[in-house]
Design a protein around this motif. Structure first.
Motif, PDB file in Angstrom:
ATOM      1  N   LYS A   1     -20.766 -28.327  19.874  1.00  0.00           N
ATOM      2  CA  LYS A   1     -19.754 -27.775  20.785  1.00  0.00           C
ATOM      3  C   LYS A   1     -18.983 -26.596  20.192  1.00  0.00           C
ATOM      4  O   LYS A   1     -18.835 -25.576  20.852  1.00  0.00           O
ATOM      5  N   PRO A   2     -18.482 -26.716  18.949  1.00  0.00           N
ATOM      6  CA  PRO A   2     -17.736 -25.571  18.404  1.00  0.00           C
ATOM      7  C   PRO A   2     -18.618 -24.344  18.145  1.00  0.00           C
ATOM      8  O   PRO A   2     -18.120 -23.245  17.945  1.00  0.00           O
ATOM      9  N   LEU A   3     -19.928 -24.542  18.145  1.00  0.00           N
ATOM     10  CA  LEU A   3     -20.884 -23.467  17.895  1.00  0.00           C
ATOM     11  C   LEU A   3     -21.592 -23.033  19.176  1.00  0.00           C
ATOM     12  O   LEU A   3     -22.693 -22.473  19.126  1.00  0.00           O
ATOM     13  N   ALA A   4     -20.969 -23.281  20.315  1.00  0.00           N
ATOM     14  CA  ALA A   4     -21.621 -23.099  21.614  1.00  0.00           C
ATOM     15  C   ALA A   4     -22.256 -21.720  21.772  1.00  0.00           C
ATOM     16  O   ALA A   4     -23.408 -21.603  22.203  1.00  0.00           O
ATOM     17  N   ALA A   5     -21.542 -20.663  21.426  1.00  0.00           N
ATOM     18  CA  ALA A   5     -22.076 -19.314  21.612  1.00  0.00           C
ATOM     19  C   ALA A   5     -23.317 -19.090  20.743  1.00  0.00           C
ATOM     20  O   ALA A   5     -24.310 -18.521  21.200  1.00  0.00           O
ATOM     21  N   THR A   6     -23.272 -19.566  19.515  1.00  0.00           N
ATOM     22  CA  THR A   6     -24.404 -19.419  18.596  1.00  0.00           C
ATOM     23  C   THR A   6     -25.591 -20.251  19.057  1.00  0.00           C
ATOM     24  O   THR A   6     -26.744 -19.795  19.006  1.00  0.00           O
ATOM     25  N   VAL A   7     -25.323 -21.464  19.524  1.00  0.00           N
ATOM     26  CA  VAL A   7     -26.383 -22.343  20.018  1.00  0.00           C
ATOM     27  C   VAL A   7     -27.049 -21.716  21.238  1.00  0.00           C
ATOM     28  O   VAL A   7     -28.279 -21.680  21.337  1.00  0.00           O
TER      29      VAL A   7
ATOM     30  N   ARG B   1     -22.373 -20.510  30.417  1.00  0.00           N
ATOM     31  CA  ARG B   1     -22.706 -21.363  31.567  1.00  0.00           C
ATOM     32  C   ARG B   1     -23.717 -22.439  31.168  1.00  0.00           C
ATOM     33  O   ARG B   1     -23.610 -23.593  31.596  1.00  0.00           O
ATOM     34  N   LEU B   2     -24.689 -22.059  30.340  1.00  0.00           N
ATOM     35  CA  LEU B   2     -25.670 -23.032  29.863  1.00  0.00           C
ATOM     36  C   LEU B   2     -24.987 -24.174  29.123  1.00  0.00           C
ATOM     37  O   LEU B   2     -25.254 -25.352  29.398  1.00  0.00           O
ATOM     38  N   MET B   3     -24.116 -23.839  28.199  1.00  0.00           N
ATOM     39  CA  MET B   3     -23.461 -24.875  27.395  1.00  0.00           C
ATOM     40  C   MET B   3     -22.525 -25.727  28.252  1.00  0.00           C
ATOM     41  O   MET B   3     -22.430 -26.943  28.049  1.00  0.00           O
ATOM     42  N   GLN B   4     -21.869 -25.122  29.226  1.00  0.00           N
ATOM     43  CA  GLN B   4     -21.017 -25.894  30.148  1.00  0.00           C
ATOM     44  C   GLN B   4     -21.857 -26.846  30.982  1.00  0.00           C
ATOM     45  O   GLN B   4     -21.468 -27.993  31.209  1.00  0.00           O
ATOM     46  N   MET B   5     -23.020 -26.385  31.435  1.00  0.00           N
ATOM     47  CA  MET B   5     -23.906 -27.239  32.227  1.00  0.00           C
ATOM     48  C   MET B   5     -24.410 -28.403  31.389  1.00  0.00           C
ATOM     49  O   MET B   5     -24.430 -29.544  31.843  1.00  0.00           O
ATOM     50  N   LEU B   6     -24.795 -28.129  30.153  1.00  0.00           N
ATOM     51  CA  LEU B   6     -25.246 -29.207  29.271  1.00  0.00           C
ATOM     52  C   LEU B   6     -24.131 -30.233  29.055  1.00  0.00           C
ATOM     53  O   LEU B   6     -24.369 -31.434  29.142  1.00  0.00           O
ATOM     54  N   ALA B   7     -22.933 -29.753  28.780  1.00  0.00           N
ATOM     55  CA  ALA B   7     -21.802 -30.655  28.557  1.00  0.00           C
ATOM     56  C   ALA B   7     -21.522 -31.497  29.803  1.00  0.00           C
ATOM     57  O   ALA B   7     -21.282 -32.706  29.706  1.00  0.00           O
ATOM     58  N   ALA B   8     -21.583 -30.871  30.970  1.00  0.00           N
ATOM     59  CA  ALA B   8     -21.334 -31.602  32.220  1.00  0.00           C
ATOM     60  C   ALA B   8     -22.423 -32.649  32.459  1.00  0.00           C
ATOM     61  O   ALA B   8     -22.122 -33.785  32.852  1.00  0.00           O
TER      62      ALA B   8
END
Length: 143
Positions: A17-23, A53-60
């Motif tokens: 999560k804290p690395l969302a942009a890098t991931v 948006r990708l990381m938000q979708m994964l988290a959701a």
């Protein structure tokens, strides 16, 4: 998915999560390396925003894993939207492989066979449900 798999997904996603942009950047690099033709689906899109948006979708999706009816509704709508963007059924395999490769790289030794199996099960469910949603969407119009 089993409760244990849900827990494995949640616990393995937490350090990312804290690395969302890098991931997200690593995911898209994996995806476009694996299937360069997919880059055309992101017509000039801001990839940083797309990654967010990708990381938000994964988290959701991860949040809803123990509420399958709610998750299904979200994924069906997401599948419909993606069909409108030109995403085809064949693209889901490339996305899944890129996701697993990204997770393996990001989690290192934490990406155990059990964690891989849990993520594979989750992505399989996500892809199948989105494809069902996609099937209910008319084909995109040619530009």
């Amino acid at each position: 998915m089993t409760p244990q798999q849900i827990q494995l997904i949640r616990s393995s996603f937490e350090p990312l999560k804290p690395l969302a942009a890098t991931v997200a950047e690593a995911f898209y690099a994996q995806l476009f390396n694996r299937d360069p033709a997919l880059r055309a689906l992101f017509r000039g899109d801001d990839m940083a925003a797309q990654g967010e948006r990708l990381m938000q979708m994964l988290a959701a999706a991860i949040e809803l894993l123990d509420r399958p009816a709610s998750l299904e509704l979200v994924l069906l709508k997401l599948g419909q939207r993606h069909a409108g963007y030109g995403v085809a059924e064949a693209h889901y395999a490339s996305v899944g492989a890129a996701l697993l490769d990204t997770l393996a790289a990001g989690l290192g030794h934490g990406f155990t066979p059990e964690v891989r199996e849990a993520w594979t099960a989750m992505y399989g469910h996500v892809a199948r449900t989105m494809q069902r949603g996609s099937a209910s969407q008319p084909e995109p119009m040619a530009a």
